[in-house]
Design an enzyme around this catalytic site. Structure first.
Site, PDB file in Angstrom:
ATOM      1  N   LEU A 120       0.876  -1.163   0.000  1.00  0.00           N
ATOM      2  CA  LEU A 120       0.000   0.000   0.000  1.00  0.00           C
ATOM      3  C   LEU A 120       0.917   1.218   0.000  1.00  0.00           C
ATOM      4  CD1 LEU A 120      -2.641  -0.979   2.733  1.00  0.00           C
ATOM      5  CD2 LEU A 120      -2.947  -1.042   0.248  1.00  0.00           C
ATOM      6  N   ASP A 121       0.575   2.251  -0.790  1.00  0.00           N
ATOM      7  CA  ASP A 121       1.442   3.422  -0.786  1.00  0.00           C
ATOM      8  C   ASP A 121       1.355   4.110   0.579  1.00  0.00           C
ATOM      9  OD1 ASP A 121      -0.488   5.724  -0.815  1.00  0.00           O
ATOM     10  OD2 ASP A 121      -1.103   4.833  -2.713  1.00  0.00           O
ATOM     11  N   ALA A 122       2.260   5.026   0.830  1.00  0.00           N
ATOM     12  CA  ALA A 122       2.428   5.580   2.174  1.00  0.00           C
ATOM     13  C   ALA A 122       1.150   6.190   2.736  1.00  0.00           C
ATOM     14  CB  ALA A 122       3.545   6.628   2.161  1.00  0.00           C
ATOM     15  N   GLN A 123       0.367   6.870   1.905  1.00  0.00           N
ATOM     16  CA  GLN A 123      -0.827   7.548   2.408  1.00  0.00           C
ATOM     17  C   GLN A 123      -2.084   6.677   2.379  1.00  0.00           C
ATOM     18  OE1 GLN A 123      -0.584  10.353   4.044  1.00  0.00           O
ATOM     19  NE2 GLN A 123       1.602  10.122   3.608  1.00  0.00           N
ATOM     20  N   THR A 124      -1.991   5.472   1.836  1.00  0.00           N
ATOM     21  CA  THR A 124      -3.139   4.569   1.826  1.00  0.00           C
ATOM     22  C   THR A 124      -3.184   3.769   3.122  1.00  0.00           C
ATOM     23  OG1 THR A 124      -3.101   4.405  -0.590  1.00  0.00           O
ATOM     24  CG2 THR A 124      -4.254   2.662   0.601  1.00  0.00           C
TER      25      THR A 124
END
Length: 258
Positions: free
Chosen positions: A100-104
């Site tokens: 998951l990307d950092a902000q997800t």
């Protein structure tokens, strides 16, 4: 146990990654380089990767509710917080299944089960991944067709498998692909910005009421259910391929006698 499964169980990585290590000659058994994928280490064998001794551990898979601001990697060159910072040190041998990307936010799995990781990440198994999407402005349903038809990202046609409206700015989206930042980029292409993104389901496994930043081990039943869902996806793919072969049988070449 085959060598790649042994390495995966030791937390080295997915079976595919372990195969790459074996092929590159980075694995030794009792001091000798082993590039034989069918090798099965005995209990007293010394298996090393890049000179470091490895031990197979009991299979374990845990689910984590990843908060925003944490990266899905073991180490980060920019010294950002990683998902392993949220876990006890005893889980340092686990590797994450997908990213998951950092902000997800939301559901992410960590395991030392290379076979399970392969089944949940390889695109041929078509595992559902469901997300709750919050947009910057009200959703226009007429634009859904563009997401279903597909938008080219990184040279691939990115598609959304299912989409359900849950409010003026909130959607539930199901993917069966794993293109980098796919949801954010697809909505950006049609004029929206994703304000919040939370993964709530992988296959048959739901995030449920697990608090943000917390983890728990999966039960045997949950792991088997995930395996079964991947098998169903594989069977659907095989059935579709068989139907296509029946509809388009191969042309036969007839040779006339001279």
């Amino acid at each position: 146990m085959r060598l790649n499964r042994f390495l995966a169980a030791a937390g080295i990585g997915s079976r595919r990654h372990c195969d790459e290590l074996i092929a590159a000659g980075r694995v030794t058994i009792n001091g000798k380089v082993c590039t034989d994928f069918s090798a099965q280490p005995a209990p007293r064998d010394h298996v090393k990767v890049d000179g470091k001794l490895v031990h197979a551990e009991p299979l374990l898979t845990i689910m984590l509710h990843k908060p925003a601001g944490f990266v899905s990697t073991r180490k980060d060159v920019h010294a950002r917080d990683t998902i392993l910072d949220l876990l006890p040190k005893k889980f340092s041998h686990l590797f994450n299944i997908g990213r998951l990307d950092a902000q997800t936010e939301g559901l992410i799995l960590l395991t030392n089960d290379g076979n399970l990781a392969q089944r949940l990440t390889h695109p041929s198994y078509k595992i559902d991944k469901e997300y709750e999407v919050t947009l910057d402005r009200p959703w226009e349903p007429a634009l859904a067709s563009k997401l279903f038809e597909g938008i080219f990202l990184d040279g691939k046609r990115a598609r959304i498998h299912q989409l359900h409206s849950r409010g003026p700015k909130r959607l539930r989206v199901v993917l069966r692909q794993g293109i980098n930042r796919q949801i954010r980029r697809m909505f950006h292409e049609i004029g929206y910005e994703v304000k919040r993104l939370v993964r709530v389901r992988i296959g048959t496994l739901r995030l449920g009421d697990l608090p943000r930043g917390h983890w728990r081990a999966l039960t045997k039943r949950e792991v088997e259910s995930l395996r079964t869902s991947s098998i169903r996806g594989e069977n659907k793919r095989s059935s579709a391929a068989n139907r296509q072969r029946q509809q388009n049988p191969p042309m036969r070449r007839f040779v006339t006698a001279p």
